[in-house]
Design a protein around this motif. Structure first.
Motif, short mmCIF file in Angstrom:
data_model
loop_
_atom_site.label_atom_id
_atom_site.label_comp_id
_atom_site.label_asym_id
_atom_site.label_seq_id
_atom_site.Cartn_x
_atom_site.Cartn_y
_atom_site.Cartn_z
N LEU A 9 0.92 -1.21 0.07
CA LEU A 9 0.10 -0.08 0.08
C LEU A 9 0.98 1.38 0.00
O LEU A 9 0.57 2.11 -0.72
N ASP A 10 1.99 1.15 0.67
CA ASP A 10 2.90 2.39 0.54
C ASP A 10 3.42 2.51 -0.84
O ASP A 10 3.57 3.74 -1.34
N GLU A 11 3.72 1.61 -1.54
CA GLU A 11 4.40 1.61 -2.88
C GLU A 11 3.18 2.29 -3.76
O GLU A 11 3.38 3.15 -4.62
N LEU A 12 2.01 1.78 -3.53
CA LEU A 12 0.60 2.39 -4.39
C LEU A 12 0.37 3.85 -3.90
O LEU A 12 -0.15 4.60 -4.72
N SER A 13 0.78 4.07 -2.95
CA SER A 13 0.32 5.58 -2.35
C SER A 13 1.15 6.68 -2.97
O SER A 13 0.87 7.72 -2.91
N GLU A 14 2.43 6.10 -3.41
CA GLU A 14 3.31 6.89 -4.32
C GLU A 14 2.52 7.74 -5.35
O GLU A 14 2.86 8.70 -5.89
N VAL A 15 1.55 6.83 -5.72
CA VAL A 15 0.79 7.15 -7.01
C VAL A 15 0.05 8.32 -6.84
O VAL A 15 -0.27 9.40 -7.66
N PHE A 16 -0.60 8.52 -5.59
CA PHE A 16 -1.51 9.35 -5.36
C PHE A 16 -0.87 10.43 -4.39
O PHE A 16 -0.01 10.33 -3.76
N GLU A 29 -16.32 3.64 -7.19
CA GLU A 29 -16.71 2.80 -8.21
C GLU A 29 -15.89 3.26 -9.55
O GLU A 29 -15.40 2.50 -10.50
N GLU A 30 -15.60 4.57 -9.95
CA GLU A 30 -14.88 5.21 -10.86
C GLU A 30 -13.59 4.50 -11.01
O GLU A 30 -13.07 4.42 -12.03
N LEU A 31 -12.97 4.96 -9.74
CA LEU A 31 -11.61 4.50 -9.56
C LEU A 31 -11.40 3.09 -9.94
O LEU A 31 -10.51 2.57 -10.63
N LEU A 32 -12.17 2.21 -9.48
CA LEU A 32 -12.32 0.60 -9.57
C LEU A 32 -12.19 0.31 -11.24
O LEU A 32 -11.41 -0.36 -11.63
N ARG A 82 3.52 1.39 -11.87
CA ARG A 82 3.06 2.44 -11.01
C ARG A 82 2.86 3.80 -11.79
O ARG A 82 2.17 4.62 -11.80
N ASP A 83 4.24 3.92 -12.31
CA ASP A 83 4.43 5.24 -13.21
C ASP A 83 3.32 5.25 -14.38
O ASP A 83 2.75 6.50 -14.40
N LYS A 84 2.96 4.28 -15.00
CA LYS A 84 2.14 4.28 -16.06
C LYS A 84 0.69 4.65 -15.31
O LYS A 84 -0.02 5.34 -16.18
N LEU A 85 0.38 3.80 -14.23
CA LEU A 85 -0.95 4.21 -13.58
C LEU A 85 -0.71 5.82 -13.24
O LEU A 85 -1.84 6.27 -13.35
N ASN A 86 -0.02 6.23 -12.67
CA ASN A 86 0.25 7.66 -12.16
C ASN A 86 -0.07 8.62 -13.65
O ASN A 86 -0.94 9.45 -13.54
N GLU A 87 0.59 8.38 -14.77
CA GLU A 87 0.38 8.96 -15.89
C GLU A 87 -0.90 9.01 -16.65
O GLU A 87 -1.48 9.91 -17.04
N MET A 88 -1.62 7.76 -16.38
CA MET A 88 -3.06 7.60 -16.77
C MET A 88 -4.08 8.41 -16.11
O MET A 88 -4.78 9.13 -16.42
N LEU A 89 -3.77 8.28 -14.61
CA LEU A 89 -4.66 8.96 -13.80
C LEU A 89 -4.77 10.62 -13.95
O LEU A 89 -5.60 11.13 -13.82
N LYS A 91 -3.44 12.00 -16.75
CA LYS A 91 -4.17 12.37 -18.22
C LYS A 91 -5.83 12.39 -17.97
O LYS A 91 -6.39 13.06 -18.66
N GLU A 92 -6.27 11.48 -17.12
CA GLU A 92 -7.72 11.65 -17.00
C GLU A 92 -8.18 12.58 -15.99
O GLU A 92 -9.49 12.73 -15.66
N GLY A 93 -7.32 13.36 -15.34
CA GLY A 93 -7.52 14.36 -14.52
C GLY A 93 -7.99 14.07 -13.28
O GLY A 93 -8.51 14.80 -12.45
N LEU A 94 -7.62 12.80 -12.92
CA LEU A 94 -7.80 12.41 -11.34
C LEU A 94 -6.57 12.72 -10.69
O LEU A 94 -7.09 12.42 -9.18
N LEU A 95 -5.67 13.11 -10.89
CA LEU A 95 -4.74 13.35 -9.94
C LEU A 95 -4.24 15.10 -10.20
O LEU A 95 -4.47 15.36 -11.15
#
Length: 95
Positions: A9-16, A29-32, A82-89, A91-95
């Motif tokens: 969870l610490d690793e994934l938290s780096e994305v947010f 639900e949108e995030l999932l 994780r970097d790809k997920l971060n970029e996608m989020l 791009k979607e305006g979610l971060l």
């Protein structure tokens, strides 16, 4: 020491952002749905490593043994994913 769950969870938290919780950013639900779409577009090796770490909460060492990858390869793949997920989020305006 921390549990594998805490480490994963610490690793994934780096994305947010540390300032915003996921719940404040978008509906769960949108995030999932977004994460499901993201995972389904990964190649099979990336998908197996990502799910082993963040769904099944396996250690890097266990993933390496189970999937027959070097620990270094597992770490690099997780970081890039994780970097790809971060970029996608972003791009979607979610971060």
């Amino acid at each position: 020491g921390g549990s594998q769950t805490d480490l994963a969870l610490d690793e994934l938290s780096e994305v947010f952002s540390a300032d915003d919780s996921v719940e404040e950013t978008i509906e769960r639900e949108e995030l999932l749905a977004i994460i499901h779409n993201f995972i389904s577009n990964l190649d099979i090796g990336q998908r197996r490593i990502f799910l082993a770490r963040y769904w099944y909460l396996y250690s890097i060492k266990d993933i390496s043994k189970k999937l027959n990858y070097s620990e270094s390869n597992v770490k690099v793949t997780l970081k890039r994913t994780r970097d790809k997920l971060n970029e996608m989020l972003k791009k979607e305006g979610l971060l």
